[in-house]
Design a protein around this motif. Structure first.
Motif, PDB file in Angstrom:
ATOM      1  N   ASP A 119     -20.436 -15.927   9.496  1.00 13.35           N
ATOM      2  CA  ASP A 119     -19.961 -17.032   9.032  1.00 13.35           C
ATOM      3  C   ASP A 119     -20.831 -18.137   8.765  1.00 13.35           C
ATOM      4  O   ASP A 119     -22.070 -17.866   9.500  1.00 13.35           O
ATOM      5  CB  ASP A 119     -18.694 -17.587   9.980  1.00 13.35           C
ATOM      6  CG  ASP A 119     -19.187 -17.790  11.441  1.00 13.35           C
ATOM      7  OD1 ASP A 119     -20.294 -17.571  11.547  1.00 13.35           O
ATOM      8  OD2 ASP A 119     -18.447 -18.178  12.174  1.00 13.35           O
ATOM      9  N   GLU A 179     -16.066 -14.090   5.411  1.00  9.94           N
ATOM     10  CA  GLU A 179     -14.700 -14.521   5.048  1.00  9.94           C
ATOM     11  C   GLU A 179     -14.470 -14.285   3.688  1.00  9.94           C
ATOM     12  O   GLU A 179     -13.251 -13.496   2.985  1.00  9.94           O
ATOM     13  CB  GLU A 179     -14.415 -16.081   5.035  1.00  9.94           C
ATOM     14  CG  GLU A 179     -14.394 -16.596   6.314  1.00  9.94           C
ATOM     15  CD  GLU A 179     -14.285 -17.988   6.645  1.00  9.94           C
ATOM     16  OE1 GLU A 179     -14.386 -18.715   5.662  1.00  9.94           O
ATOM     17  OE2 GLU A 179     -14.520 -18.579   7.835  1.00  9.94           O
ATOM     18  N   THR A 180     -15.528 -14.836   2.426  1.00 12.39           N
ATOM     19  CA  THR A 180     -15.446 -14.185   1.160  1.00 12.39           C
ATOM     20  C   THR A 180     -15.818 -12.888   0.857  1.00 12.39           C
ATOM     21  O   THR A 180     -15.886 -12.608  -0.272  1.00 12.39           O
ATOM     22  CB  THR A 180     -15.909 -15.594   0.327  1.00 12.39           C
ATOM     23  OG1 THR A 180     -17.158 -15.499   0.622  1.00 12.39           O
ATOM     24  CG2 THR A 180     -15.231 -16.533   0.563  1.00 12.39           C
TER      25      THR A 180
END
Length: 181
Positions: A136, A158-159
């Motif tokens: 992150d 996350e992406t």
């Protein structure tokens, strides 16, 4: 500069030691960062002719420069090996200088129509391959601080896309992510 003188099948007298230190000591003027000089003097007899060999190993900035010379006279062998060393150290110094200025290398082109020589600057592009780890943004900023870099490339967990965090001039942090969604 530390100088070590060895004799192989030869007793190193004070006169030989003084001559070797004086002659080999001349190489200091060519390069400041000479750490150690290892001189090996040897004598042998081939058929009826005696010959002497002077081998010198110079340690400069983690590199070794080696020179060797053989002659009937030991003093002449020492003189010859110093001449060889001076040439090698000069070439090494020029190579270092050229490597430092490699980004400013000029590319020369001859124009036969105008009969002029044109120079253009050539820039090298240094490629770096990165295998980013998924993490992150906060963890990437921690890595940036630990490594003390200006920027850090990472895979956003996350992406699942490549992202960059960087240190701004005002002391804050910036985050770059792709905008093609």
């Amino acid at each position: 500069m530390r100088m070590i003188i060895h004799g192989r099948h030869l007793e190193v007298t004070e006169a030989i030691r003084t001559h070797a230190e004086k002659k080999v000591g001349r190489i200091k003027k060519y390069f400041n960062n000479i750490m150690e000089v290892d001189i090996t003097l040897s004598a042998a007899r081939l058929k009826t002719v005696p010959y002497h060999t002077a081998d010198v190993l110079v340690y400069i900035n983690g590199h070794k420069i080696k020179a060797s010379s053989t002659d009937e006279d030991l003093y002449a062998a020492i003189d010859e090996v110093v001449d060889v060393l001076e040439t090698q150290i000069t070439k090494y110094k020029e190579k270092l200088r050229d490597d430092k200025h490699a980004g400013a290398v000029k590319k020369v082109k001859y124009n036969p129509v105008t009969k002029t020589v044109e120079k253009e600057a050539v820039r090298r592009v240094v490629e770096t391959k990165v295998s980013p780890k998924p993490m992150d943004v906060e963890e990437a900023i921690m890595q940036l601080e630990v490594l003390n870099h200006d920027f850090y490339v990472f895979m956003n967990s996350e992406t699942e896309e490549m992202n960059v965090v960087y240190r701004r001039r005002d002391g804050d942090y910036g985050h770059v992510e792709p905008g093609w969604k």
